[in-house]
Structures are given as structure tokens and as C-alpha cells.
Design a protein around this motif. Sequence first.
Motif, mmCIF file in Angstrom:
data_model
loop_
_atom_site.group_PDB
_atom_site.id
_atom_site.type_symbol
_atom_site.label_atom_id
_atom_site.label_comp_id
_atom_site.label_asym_id
_atom_site.label_seq_id
_atom_site.Cartn_x
_atom_site.Cartn_y
_atom_site.Cartn_z
ATOM 1 N N SER A 244 -6.156 -2.834 -2.098
ATOM 2 C CA SER A 244 -4.569 -2.770 -2.234
ATOM 3 C C SER A 244 -4.246 -3.946 -2.139
ATOM 4 C CB SER A 244 -3.987 -1.970 -1.012
ATOM 5 O OG SER A 244 -4.635 -0.582 -1.084
ATOM 6 N N GLY A 245 -4.913 -4.978 -1.068
ATOM 7 C CA GLY A 245 -4.346 -6.327 -1.091
ATOM 8 C C GLY A 245 -4.800 -7.169 -2.240
ATOM 9 N N LEU A 246 -5.899 -6.925 -2.943
ATOM 10 C CA LEU A 246 -6.178 -7.521 -4.253
ATOM 11 C C LEU A 246 -5.040 -7.102 -5.172
ATOM 12 C CD1 LEU A 246 -8.340 -9.624 -5.725
ATOM 13 C CD2 LEU A 246 -9.391 -7.430 -6.165
ATOM 14 N N ALA B 126 -1.941 -6.223 -4.796
ATOM 15 C CA ALA B 126 -0.834 -6.719 -4.289
ATOM 16 C C ALA B 126 -0.540 -8.316 -4.733
ATOM 17 C CB ALA B 126 -0.599 -6.556 -3.012
ATOM 18 N N THR B 127 -2.002 -9.149 -4.705
ATOM 19 C CA THR B 127 -1.852 -10.194 -4.853
ATOM 20 C C THR B 127 -1.630 -10.491 -6.462
ATOM 21 O OG1 THR B 127 -3.221 -10.749 -3.086
ATOM 22 C CG2 THR B 127 -3.550 -12.347 -4.945
ATOM 23 N N THR C 155 2.035 -9.397 -7.567
ATOM 24 C CA THR C 155 2.796 -10.206 -7.078
ATOM 25 C C THR C 155 2.657 -11.879 -8.219
ATOM 26 O OG1 THR C 155 2.725 -9.552 -4.953
ATOM 27 C CG2 THR C 155 3.733 -11.841 -5.263
ATOM 28 N N GLY D 127 1.740 -14.718 -4.099
ATOM 29 C CA GLY D 127 0.868 -13.655 -4.437
ATOM 30 C C GLY D 127 -0.136 -13.626 -3.300
ATOM 31 N N THR D 128 -0.742 -14.904 -2.821
ATOM 32 C CA THR D 128 -1.380 -15.014 -1.673
ATOM 33 C C THR D 128 -0.992 -14.265 -0.442
ATOM 34 O OG1 THR D 128 -2.754 -16.799 -2.890
ATOM 35 C CG2 THR D 128 -3.013 -16.363 -0.489
ATOM 36 N N GLY E 298 -0.434 -10.792 -0.606
ATOM 37 C CA GLY E 298 -1.479 -9.888 -0.417
ATOM 38 C C GLY E 298 -2.170 -10.048 1.041
ATOM 39 N N VAL F 129 -0.350 -7.583 3.081
ATOM 40 C CA VAL F 129 -0.548 -6.149 2.776
ATOM 41 C C VAL F 129 -1.866 -5.748 3.463
ATOM 42 C CG1 VAL F 129 -1.401 -4.592 0.989
ATOM 43 C CG2 VAL F 129 0.738 -5.810 0.480
ATOM 44 N N VAL F 130 -2.928 -6.640 3.420
ATOM 45 C CA VAL F 130 -4.023 -6.493 4.092
ATOM 46 C C VAL F 130 -3.767 -6.508 5.646
ATOM 47 C CG1 VAL F 130 -6.420 -7.642 4.429
ATOM 48 C CG2 VAL F 130 -5.336 -7.384 2.264
#
Length: 117
Positions: free
Chosen positions: A31-33, A35-36, A39, A71-72, A75, A78-79
Motif C-alpha cells: 500500500s505504501g509503494l 501510494a508513493t 502520488t 510521493g515519498t 508513502g 501510509v506505511v
Amino acid sequence: MNNMDQLTEQYKEKFPHLKSYTECVSRTFISGLAATFITFSGTYMAVSLLKNKLPSSRPGHLNVVAAGLLGTLVGFQVVYTRTKACNNGWLAAEDRATYLRPLAESGAADSSTTHAD
């Protein structure tokens, strides 16, 4: 120990809910990847589409850097939040002390506290 199934099988007695925790953390990183990537892509496309209307004369590579940083950060957020949720869920499933169930209520404090006279 590259295989998570072997690891969860090895610690099954001590941590019966380890498999659900590892699945939760795995979904968290995916999910974090995502989202990055979303974004970064959205920010870069928005800046590219609006570059004629924006009053800046920045070179194009700075748009990539700005989109990458945003984006970072998204992400990471989110993580971070989902990992905390996985940790709290695992602690609750393992019947350990959580915010909702403090250590004093779980009964572990009774056996660990000793009073000296």
C-alpha cells in the motif's frame, strides 16, 4: 530463513498470530509503494498540465524532484500509520498490553510486581 511460512511455523507456539501480522505488514508495504507511485504520478501530471498557467520558470527536472519528495512523504505516512495499526492489532490478538487494555488489567502486572516490606 527466507521463507515466511517456515518462520511462522517455527514460532507458532510462542506467537500464534504471527502469520496474520506478517500478512498485514506485507499489505502495508504494498500500500505504501502504491501510494508513493500514485502520488508521484498525479503530482507530476498535474504540474506538467498546469505548467503554462503556473507563474514559475523552474526547469522540468525540479518538477520530478518535487513530485518524488511528495510521493515519498505520502508513502511514508501510509506505511507509518498502517504499521502502527498492524502492531496494535497483533498485540491485541496476542492478548498483550495495548492502549485499550493496559498492562495492569491484563493480569501480567500481578505476577511481575513484588512488594518489599
